[in-house]
Design a protein around this motif. Structure first.
Motif, short mmCIF file in Angstrom:
data_model
loop_
_atom_site.label_atom_id
_atom_site.label_comp_id
_atom_site.label_asym_id
_atom_site.label_seq_id
_atom_site.Cartn_x
_atom_site.Cartn_y
_atom_site.Cartn_z
N ASP A 8 97.82 125.76 -16.09
CA ASP A 8 99.27 125.85 -16.25
C ASP A 8 99.74 126.41 -17.59
O ASP A 8 100.91 126.32 -17.94
N ILE B 256 100.72 129.41 -20.13
CA ILE B 256 101.32 130.73 -19.94
C ILE B 256 100.71 131.67 -20.98
O ILE B 256 100.82 131.42 -22.19
N ALA C 132 93.18 133.78 -15.86
CA ALA C 132 93.79 133.34 -14.61
C ALA C 132 92.82 132.49 -13.79
O ALA C 132 93.20 131.53 -13.14
N THR D 201 98.67 131.07 -16.11
CA THR D 201 99.60 132.03 -15.52
C THR D 201 99.68 133.20 -16.48
O THR D 201 99.99 133.04 -17.66
N LYS E 161 97.16 142.42 -11.27
CA LYS E 161 97.92 141.26 -10.77
C LYS E 161 97.47 140.90 -9.35
O LYS E 161 97.22 139.73 -9.05
N THR F 229 96.11 137.37 -7.95
CA THR F 229 96.82 136.53 -6.96
C THR F 229 96.02 136.39 -5.66
O THR F 229 96.04 135.34 -5.03
N LYS G 282 97.70 133.11 -10.73
CA LYS G 282 99.12 133.43 -10.91
C LYS G 282 99.27 134.52 -11.96
O LYS G 282 98.70 134.41 -13.06
N ALA G 283 100.08 135.55 -11.65
CA ALA G 283 100.26 136.65 -12.60
C ALA G 283 101.54 137.41 -12.28
O ALA G 283 101.99 137.43 -11.13
N THR H 171 109.75 136.01 -20.56
CA THR H 171 108.64 135.12 -20.17
C THR H 171 109.06 133.66 -20.32
O THR H 171 108.80 132.83 -19.44
N PHE I 230 109.11 131.16 -17.26
CA PHE I 230 108.05 130.14 -17.16
C PHE I 230 108.26 128.96 -18.11
O PHE I 230 107.45 128.05 -18.13
#
Ligand code: NAD
Length: 268
Positions: free
Chosen positions: A7, A9, A28, A33, A51, A55, A60-61, A81, A85
């Protein structure tokens, strides 16, 4: 059990290719993320491919266009960002390029361009990251208030004829990194560099694109193999994780021994 960067960023600059793409996938895969930064429209499809690979493996991206040498664009990337997020936990200052020339033929434009992306770009992104880390402080996601990884090079210590602008930018990154680390260690912000040796990416294609070129390159590498982006991805994950909580203001050389003066191996 939570993954190492669960979790968190992470903004990764210049992540549509090469080392940046490798670091994005590695982070990732351990729960981060990832903001896959790219500089120009022409790189968008490659950023989207990074990305999509993330995914489709359950990560997550997002992709985000920013030229890291442009102050307003960098500020906007961080603001957007945080808006999307909530914060930024990790910055990987990876974007970089070369404009090579013999020293007496190097133009001011070549000099300024490399310094503006490789060094000023790292300054602008690091400044926004530190501002956000100070605003947020320590969260329950990490022992640190924030982590910055600067992508340097073995050329922060090895001079490189014909590449004065690039070597100067990487030497500059070394003391930029150490100074920020010193200034904010008491705030629990960790700032470190990775200094890759020769990693097989587009930036140095002419060093490995033929067997003759590769054999020549391997003379500089005691381990006798060219590095892969996964070598850097693994190092970046460790440096950003709490496993490296007491590592601050240092350069981690990931170079198969390139900085070990390989010319002395055959000379006894
Ligand atoms: P690369 O060319 O694949 O990656 C560089 C990335 O930077 C590209 O994705 C490019 O689009 C991006 N970029 C360029 N200008 C930008 C800008 N203004 N704003 C945002 N992004 C921009 O090459 P790479 O080998 O993956 O290089 C990544 C970093 O690693 C660089 O800083 C490079 O100096 C460093 N490095 C690479 C090696 C190596 O052997 N490949 C060795 C030492 C250091």
């Amino acid at each position: 059990m939570d993954k190492k960067l669960q979790d968190q960023i992470a903004i990764i600059t210049g992540a549509s290719s090469g080392i940046g793409a490798g670091v994005a996938k590695a982070m990732a895969a351990v729960g981060a993320t990832v903001v896959v930064n790219y500089p120009v429209d022409a790189a968008k499809d490659m950023a989207e491919a990074v990305k999509n690979e993330i995914t489709s493996s359950g990560g997550k991206a997002i992709v985000y266009k920013t030229d890291v040498s442009k102050e307003e664009e960098v500020k906007q990337m961080f603001a957007d960002t945080v808006a999307q997020f909530g914060t930024v936990d990790i910055l990987v200052n990876n974007a970089g390029l070369q404009r090579d020339a013999p020293f007496t033929e190097m133009t001011l434009e070549q000099w300024n361009y490399v310094l503006s992306v490789n060094l000023t770009g790292q300054f602008l992104c690091a400044r926004e990251a530190v501002r956000e880390f100070l605003r947020r402080g320590i969260s329950n996601k990490s022992k640190s208030a924030g982590k910055i990884i600067c992508m340097s090079s073995v050329h922060e210590v090895i001079p490189w004829a014909g590449h004065a602008n690039y070597a100067a930018s990487k030497g500059g990154i070394m003391l930029l990194m150490k100074t920020i680390a010193q200034e904010f260690a008491s705030k629990r912000i960790r700032v470190n560099s990775i200094a890759p040796g020769a990693i097989q990416t587009p930036i140095n294609r002419d060093a490995w694109d033929t067997s003759a070129h590769l054999q020549n390159l391997l003379k500089l590498i005691p381990e006798k193999r060219i590095g892969q982006v996964e070598d850097i991805g693994n190092a970046a994950v460790w440096l950003a994780s709490d496993d490296a909580d007491y590592v601050n203001g240092t350069t981690l050389f990931v170079d198969g021994g390139m900085t070990l003066y390989p010319g002395f191996v055959d000379n006894g």
